[in-house]
Design a protein around this motif. Structure first.
Motif, PDB file in Angstrom:
ATOM      1  N   TYR A 294       0.615  -1.276  -0.081  1.00  0.00           N
ATOM      2  CA  TYR A 294       0.240  -0.025  -0.328  1.00  0.00           C
ATOM      3  C   TYR A 294       0.985   1.504  -0.030  1.00  0.00           C
ATOM      4  O   TYR A 294       0.817   2.174  -0.915  1.00  0.00           O
ATOM      5  CB  TYR A 294      -1.070  -0.142   1.067  1.00  0.00           C
ATOM      6  N   GLU A 295       1.482   1.418   0.467  1.00  0.00           N
ATOM      7  CA  GLU A 295       2.687   2.477   0.885  1.00  0.00           C
ATOM      8  C   GLU A 295       3.772   2.540  -0.157  1.00  0.00           C
ATOM      9  O   GLU A 295       3.346   3.985  -0.928  1.00  0.00           O
ATOM     10  CB  GLU A 295       3.782   2.210   2.024  1.00  0.00           C
ATOM     11  N   PHE A 296       3.990   1.153  -1.028  1.00  0.00           N
ATOM     12  CA  PHE A 296       4.233   1.715  -2.143  1.00  0.00           C
ATOM     13  C   PHE A 296       3.390   2.133  -3.531  1.00  0.00           C
ATOM     14  O   PHE A 296       3.869   2.804  -3.898  1.00  0.00           O
ATOM     15  CB  PHE A 296       5.249   0.783  -2.978  1.00  0.00           C
ATOM     16  N   ALA A 297       2.045   1.771  -3.728  1.00  0.00           N
ATOM     17  CA  ALA A 297       1.522   2.050  -4.058  1.00  0.00           C
ATOM     18  C   ALA A 297       0.321   3.579  -3.844  1.00  0.00           C
ATOM     19  O   ALA A 297       0.824   4.350  -4.528  1.00  0.00           O
ATOM     20  CB  ALA A 297       0.140   1.110  -3.884  1.00  0.00           C
ATOM     21  N   CYS A 298       1.312   3.828  -3.266  1.00  0.00           N
ATOM     22  CA  CYS A 298       0.702   5.529  -2.766  1.00  0.00           C
ATOM     23  C   CYS A 298       2.324   6.067  -3.144  1.00  0.00           C
ATOM     24  O   CYS A 298       1.260   7.523  -3.476  1.00  0.00           O
ATOM     25  CB  CYS A 298       0.828   5.740  -1.528  1.00  0.00           C
ATOM     26  N   VAL A 299       2.999   5.977  -3.761  1.00  0.00           N
ATOM     27  CA  VAL A 299       4.517   6.880  -4.072  1.00  0.00           C
ATOM     28  C   VAL A 299       3.588   6.596  -5.423  1.00  0.00           C
ATOM     29  O   VAL A 299       4.142   7.955  -6.229  1.00  0.00           O
ATOM     30  CB  VAL A 299       5.368   5.476  -3.771  1.00  0.00           C
ATOM     31  N   VAL A 300       3.306   5.677  -6.375  1.00  0.00           N
ATOM     32  CA  VAL A 300       2.138   5.926  -7.780  1.00  0.00           C
ATOM     33  C   VAL A 300       1.563   6.753  -7.969  1.00  0.00           C
ATOM     34  O   VAL A 300       1.821   6.894  -8.729  1.00  0.00           O
ATOM     35  CB  VAL A 300       2.965   4.012  -8.695  1.00  0.00           C
ATOM     36  N   TRP A 301       0.668   6.881  -6.754  1.00  0.00           N
ATOM     37  CA  TRP A 301      -0.357   7.336  -6.733  1.00  0.00           C
ATOM     38  C   TRP A 301      -0.303   8.532  -6.730  1.00  0.00           C
ATOM     39  O   TRP A 301      -0.994   9.804  -7.469  1.00  0.00           O
ATOM     40  CB  TRP A 301      -1.485   6.551  -5.657  1.00  0.00           C
ATOM     41  N   GLU A 302       0.349   9.339  -5.932  1.00  0.00           N
ATOM     42  CA  GLU A 302       1.094  10.603  -5.748  1.00  0.00           C
ATOM     43  C   GLU A 302       1.884  10.591  -7.200  1.00  0.00           C
ATOM     44  O   GLU A 302       1.844  11.781  -7.726  1.00  0.00           O
ATOM     45  CB  GLU A 302       2.061  10.529  -4.624  1.00  0.00           C
ATOM     46  N   ASN A 303       2.351   9.783  -7.708  1.00  0.00           N
ATOM     47  CA  ASN A 303       3.158  10.343  -8.899  1.00  0.00           C
ATOM     48  C   ASN A 303       2.940   9.876 -10.060  1.00  0.00           C
ATOM     49  O   ASN A 303       3.791  10.354 -11.345  1.00  0.00           O
ATOM     50  CB  ASN A 303       4.993  10.756  -8.751  1.00  0.00           C
ATOM     51  N   GLU A 304       1.997   9.031 -10.479  1.00  0.00           N
ATOM     52  CA  GLU A 304       1.835   8.519 -11.682  1.00  0.00           C
ATOM     53  C   GLU A 304       1.687   9.903 -12.737  1.00  0.00           C
ATOM     54  O   GLU A 304       0.613  11.114 -12.165  1.00  0.00           O
ATOM     55  CB  GLU A 304       0.781   7.765 -11.916  1.00  0.00           C
ATOM     56  N   PRO A 305       1.265   9.613 -14.424  1.00  0.00           N
ATOM     57  CA  PRO A 305       2.501   8.651 -14.941  1.00  0.00           C
ATOM     58  C   PRO A 305       3.844   8.737 -14.313  1.00  0.00           C
ATOM     59  O   PRO A 305       4.246   9.706 -14.282  1.00  0.00           O
ATOM     60  CB  PRO A 305       2.247   8.758 -16.174  1.00  0.00           C
ATOM     61  N   ILE A 306       4.687   8.416 -13.678  1.00  0.00           N
ATOM     62  CA  ILE A 306       5.934   8.160 -13.271  1.00  0.00           C
ATOM     63  C   ILE A 306       6.945   6.699 -14.617  1.00  0.00           C
ATOM     64  O   ILE A 306       6.779   5.807 -13.821  1.00  0.00           O
ATOM     65  CB  ILE A 306       6.321   7.917 -11.870  1.00  0.00           C
ATOM     66  N   PRO A 307       8.254   7.239 -14.764  1.00  0.00           N
ATOM     67  CA  PRO A 307       9.263   6.260 -14.659  1.00  0.00           C
ATOM     68  C   PRO A 307       9.676   5.484 -14.132  1.00  0.00           C
ATOM     69  O   PRO A 307       9.523   5.670 -13.194  1.00  0.00           O
ATOM     70  CB  PRO A 307      10.201   7.584 -15.868  1.00  0.00           C
ATOM     71  N   SER A 308       9.556   4.649 -14.259  1.00  0.00           N
ATOM     72  CA  SER A 308      10.263   3.761 -13.355  1.00  0.00           C
ATOM     73  C   SER A 308      11.318   3.806 -12.916  1.00  0.00           C
ATOM     74  O   SER A 308      11.298   3.009 -11.177  1.00  0.00           O
ATOM     75  CB  SER A 308      10.310   2.032 -13.768  1.00  0.00           C
ATOM     76  N   GLY A 309      12.328   4.571 -13.405  1.00  0.00           N
ATOM     77  CA  GLY A 309      13.559   4.610 -13.052  1.00  0.00           C
ATOM     78  C   GLY A 309      13.623   5.615 -11.748  1.00  0.00           C
ATOM     79  O   GLY A 309      14.123   5.690 -10.422  1.00  0.00           O
ATOM     80  N   GLU A 310      12.343   6.676 -12.251  1.00  0.00           N
ATOM     81  CA  GLU A 310      12.554   7.975 -10.900  1.00  0.00           C
ATOM     82  C   GLU A 310      11.764   7.413  -9.818  1.00  0.00           C
ATOM     83  O   GLU A 310      11.970   6.984  -8.897  1.00  0.00           O
ATOM     84  CB  GLU A 310      11.755   8.665 -11.524  1.00  0.00           C
ATOM     85  N   LEU A 311      11.166   6.163 -10.221  1.00  0.00           N
ATOM     86  CA  LEU A 311      10.178   5.484  -9.241  1.00  0.00           C
ATOM     87  C   LEU A 311      10.543   4.783  -7.996  1.00  0.00           C
ATOM     88  O   LEU A 311      10.963   4.607  -6.917  1.00  0.00           O
ATOM     89  CB  LEU A 311       8.666   4.453  -9.916  1.00  0.00           C
TER      90      LEU A 311
END
Length: 124
Positions: A12-29
């Motif tokens: 969930y914490e990981f998904a929150c990082v994605v939700w807050e920053n999407e779309p996001i390059p995988s390297g930046e993630l």
């Protein structure tokens, strides 16, 4: 609840990082996960693959986005939580919660508006 939508705490914490920053390059993630979650790049990519395989996230052309909105996961988890701990009684949950923490005027207003809307058949 569809089990594929069930997220463990770190997922969930990981998904929150994605939700807050999407779309996001995988390297930046991977960099953000190192900063925020103290994860190695390999951990980030392992969890990313797992959540992509379950259909929660999508990684196309090294750009990560969510297939499922945060609000949907929260609703499903909330329902599961209330079913499990409060015998599927929303009122029991609210009463228990309110006994532990005073509701703000804004929260009381929002709850009243939701109940009024529900009674009118316009629940959100």
């Amino acid at each position: 609840m569809d089990e594929k939508w069930k997220l463990h705490e770190k997922e969930y914490e990981f998904a929150c990082v994605v939700w807050e920053n999407e779309p996001i390059p995988s390297g930046e993630l991977a960099k953000l996960c190192m900063e925020r979650l103290n994860w190695k790049r390999t951990t980030t990519y392992t969890v990313l693959k797992k959540l992509c395989d379950r259909g929660i996230l999508k990684n196309e052309n090294a750009v990560v986005t969510a297939n499922i909105k945060k609000e949907m996961v929260q609703r499903k988890e909330s329902k599961r939580f209330i079913e499990k701990l409060f015998n599927d009684s929303l009122s029991s949950f609210v009463v228990s919660f309110a006994k532990e923490r005073k509701l703000s005027e804004q929260e009381i207003k929002e709850l009243k508006e939701w109940i009024d809307s529900y009674e009118r058949g316009n629940e959100k």
